[in-house]
Design an enzyme around this catalytic site. Structure first.
Site, PDB file in Angstrom:
ATOM      1  N   GLU A 146      48.333  31.793  34.486  1.00 39.14           N
ATOM      2  CA  GLU A 146      47.146  31.999  34.150  1.00 39.14           C
ATOM      3  C   GLU A 146      46.822  31.839  32.507  1.00 39.14           C
ATOM      4  OE1 GLU A 146      47.130  36.796  34.632  1.00 39.14           O
ATOM      5  OE2 GLU A 146      45.691  36.199  33.316  1.00 39.14           O
ATOM      6  N   CYS A 161      47.439  36.987  37.891  1.00 41.43           N
ATOM      7  CA  CYS A 161      49.043  37.033  38.171  1.00 41.43           C
ATOM      8  C   CYS A 161      49.358  36.628  39.643  1.00 41.43           C
ATOM      9  CB  CYS A 161      49.451  38.522  37.876  1.00 41.43           C
ATOM     10  SG  CYS A 161      48.809  39.261  36.462  1.00 41.43           S
ATOM     11  N   HIS A 198      54.385  43.590  42.031  1.00 40.09           N
ATOM     12  CA  HIS A 198      53.845  42.866  40.686  1.00 40.09           C
ATOM     13  C   HIS A 198      53.800  44.182  39.787  1.00 40.09           C
ATOM     14  CE1 HIS A 198      51.525  41.151  37.634  1.00 40.09           C
ATOM     15  NE2 HIS A 198      50.675  41.958  37.768  1.00 40.09           N
TER      16      HIS A 198
END
EC number: 2.3.3.10
Lengths: 481, 481
Positions: free
Chosen positions: A90, A124, A254
């Site tokens: 990203e 993400c 994450h």
């Protein structure tokens, strides 16, 4: 399906893995003091130890070139054997040209330009999208027997303020194919996708995101709930038994910062309690009972529930989650690479005891996209074995050889990068003193915005040069366009 | 592979398709005059007739919401039946939040948030990446029996200068599944990927690209050669016979402007000549003989070769390529949607005679990424039949109902958009007079850069309102966040 090919496609998954992170980093404790934050705000409040960042000679392109080159070399993979290359990121350097095209330089040399795949993008989550795409490709009719390669590369930086200590930087490469030591349990997978503005990057001229921290955390937990509930439902439909956290050996999340990982595991425990799982013991039931009538919205806001569920889940957190937190706590948020750095941490810490075990992964990208999926582990063989992966990852040595930078230097670097983001016509300082041998680095951006990279000499070359040439330093060969 | 599922997965490909393009457009002939270009520069030199562009109420998000809503409705697909949604685009509105997440609004309403996929990005190639990903998913072990949905959406705008007339705008949606009338011949597929700076978007604050027109054209043709040679090699290895352009009924090219499509087909013909294909007739052999000793580089630069090969390929161009050029000539470059608008043109023009035929597709994205692949056609059934797809596409009526804008108005719109690109805190004029019923449009961007859309009333609603409410105009329901 083309049945003649089925035999070669059992246990599709991750065959090999490598990670690269910048040698420059800053201690969260010293950043805390520098920022005038209360003691423990970053170390306990966020649960972070240290944060890696790119100096002016590194970016997502150089990091990904470094990690791909390293993976191919360390696992002795011929670049001609790569049939698909996908990048999740990203961190936007060019809005049209993909990071994948820069990586093609590594393969063009040996005449292999027939490599499918581009960049996947949503915060993400892009790395997970790339990974799932690659696994699908190996299982599809268009697979031609070659390997897939997935790269997650990001540099997470934030404007001055409360989000700044949640930065980080790294690149991870994963080799994809059949008969993998880390294979996908394809049917146990659930996604939650929605339209939200919790974290986004609408200010195109700035590298920094717009963040609504509180909303982002709630979105993360809501997505986690939704994925877990769907995941359990699918598992139960296929297997016939109820799924609970006792059915997986590790949970890998994450990790924007470690505290959210602690909350996430506690949230799964709370889910199991609400689902009446037999694995929830009586003591826990008693402690969670007061929260059994909360609405969903109330449950996300209740600090008391947060505390109680973290407390009752603590003993399981230490066993099932803690081993995954090593790299995320030491490096910080690596965006697309974060989840896979956490997976790498489990592989590194536990490789000798993972045979036959299950790891449940939760991938989250703001905006929002999320998926929960399941991996099955086996020891594997030779180069593609868990023990070899752990040895290539070489986490302890990589972490220990880093250079702790003062917060002032970190802030100064970010200031410089603010000016250079999207800029043209400049040279970097080409200071490679901290970079390990074999690392790619940015040398200049020309008047047409074209980026040029060089590579610090490999270990063997460096050693040979030192031996035969009076020790003059060399920065290796040109690798520009 | 899970053999029990094989039966359901024959002929994976495109089941249904729809296209949306803005009703605002400018005639290339009048733009030529306005720009003071020599007569025929845009119409003959580029081969373009007309160019669509987004007015201030439209963008890639609104266009994609419009086309997805329209496809689901016209093919009577329950939104719950979508299991994967992927977007290809190079028009960046947010650098982190994917266009896919905006589209989730359409599915959240019915509780379907378990939809995999994000955005694929590399210039005009992203749509092809998304499409191949979706097909792989249907053929993979993780397929759950639901449909895939691929969206290509772009607004191509250029700074004042020679590239400006090569703009365009559109969104295309394609439904993916087994037993498709347009299925993939999976093994005939070749890619060419490389690191080049022919067209890119490094100036992050501007919507306009940096273009090296001459380099971009040469890269396109080199990529075409490389893909075609690999494609032929793979075909020949599998089938045993030499492949030549006589083995496909149509060739569909990514079309930045029509002239390059003409050159591309001639280039394939030249390739067949150099490969000694028996399909190249004696007259053509004679005319191309003088060019048989050119090096690759010389052959890309030779205007004489270009002329000679276009001349000998002309009769086949009219049959095998011309039917695909309708929409690209009328709308302009649609970036990721361009190749699929060309495919839609063939389907629309030739639907009644496509049964059993083969279409070879060439996808190109600067930077660069490219793939040549093959589609096999069959009539299909009911809603998912070629004739129904042609009727939904409804190309003639859509083109004829457009509003021809004066060049001055077009230039004024682009000026306004330059200010609004990446901006916050503004309202659009909400002028929907030219938009067809059921079209989504941008109403405002708030101080947090959040974008809000509304929908012009559907036909039935509009008709009902006109009948019962004294004809007051209505702009439909709110659809913001």
């Amino acid at each position: 399906m083309d049945r003649s090919m089925d035999g070669g496609r059992k246990d599709v998954g991750i065959l090999a893995m490598d990670i690269y992170f910048p040698p420059t980093c800053v201690l969260q404790e010293s950043l805390e003091a520098h920022d005038g934050a209360s003691k423990g705000k970053y170390t306990i409040g966020l649960g972070q130890d240290c944060m890696a960042f790119c100096s002016e000679v590194e970016d997502v392109i150089s990091m990904s070139m470094t990690v791909v080159t390293s993976l191919l070399k360390k696992y002795k993979v011929d670049p001609k054997m790569i049939g698909r290359l996908e990048v999740g990121s990203e961190t936007v350097i060019d809005k049209s040209k993909s990071i994948k095209t820069w990586l093609m330089q590594i393969f063009e040399g040996c005449g292999n330009t027939d490599i499918e795949g581009v960049d996947s993008s949503n915060a993400c989550y892009g790395g997970t999208a790339a990974l799932l795409n690659c696994v699908n490709w190996v299982e599809s009719n268009s697979w031609d027997g070659r390997y897939g390669l997935v790269v997650c590369t990001d540099s997470a930086v934030y404007a001055e303020g409360p989000a700044r200590p949640t930065g980080g930087a790294a690149a991870i490469a994963m080799l994809i194919g059949p008969n993998a030591p880390i294979s996908f349990e394809r049917k146990y997978k659930a996604s939650h996708m929605a339209h939200v503005y919790d974290f986004y990057k609408p200010d195109l001229a700035s590298e920094y995101p717009v963040v609504d921290g509180k909303l982002s955390q709630t979105c993360y937990l809501m997505a986690l709930d939704s994925c877990y509930q769907q995941f359990c439902k699918k598992y139960e439909k296929l297997v016939g038994n109820q799924f609970s956290i006792s059915d997986a050996d590790y949970f890998v999340f994450h990790s924007p910062y470690n505290k959210l990982v602690q909350k996430s595991f506690a949230r799964l425990y709370y889910n199991d309690f609400m689902r009446n799982c037999s694995s929830v013991d009586n003591d826990a039931k008693e402690k969670l009972q007061p929260f059994s009538n909360l609405t969903g919205e109330e449950s996300y806001q209740s600090r008391d529930l947060e505390k109680a569920s973290q407390q009752v889940a603590k003993h399981l957190y230490d066993i099932k989650v803690q081993p995954s937190t090593l790299l995320p706590k030491q490096i910080g948020n690596m965006y697309t690479a974060s989840l896979y750095a956490a997976l790498a941490s489990v592989l590194y810490n536990k490789h000798s005891s993972l045979d036959g075990q299950r790891i449940v992964m939760f991938s989250y990208g703001s905006g929002l996209t999320s998926t929960m999926f399941s991996l099955k582990l086996n020891n594997g063989q030779n180069l593609f074995s868990l023990s070899n992966i752990a040895s290539v990852l070489n986490v302890t040595e990589k972490l220990e050889s880093r250079h702790m930078t003062l917060p002032e230097k970190f802030v100064e670097t970010l200031k410089l990068m603010e000016h250079r983001y999207g800029a043209k016509d400049f040279e970097t300082n080409k200071d490679t003193s901290l970079l390990p041998p074999g690392t790619f680095y940015l040398t200049r951006v020309d008047s047409m915005y074209r980026r040029f990279y060089d590579k610090k000499a490999d270990e063997e070359i460096a050693a040979a040069k030192a031996k035969y040439s009076n020790g003059h330093a060399s920065n290796g060969y040109a690798n520009g366009h």
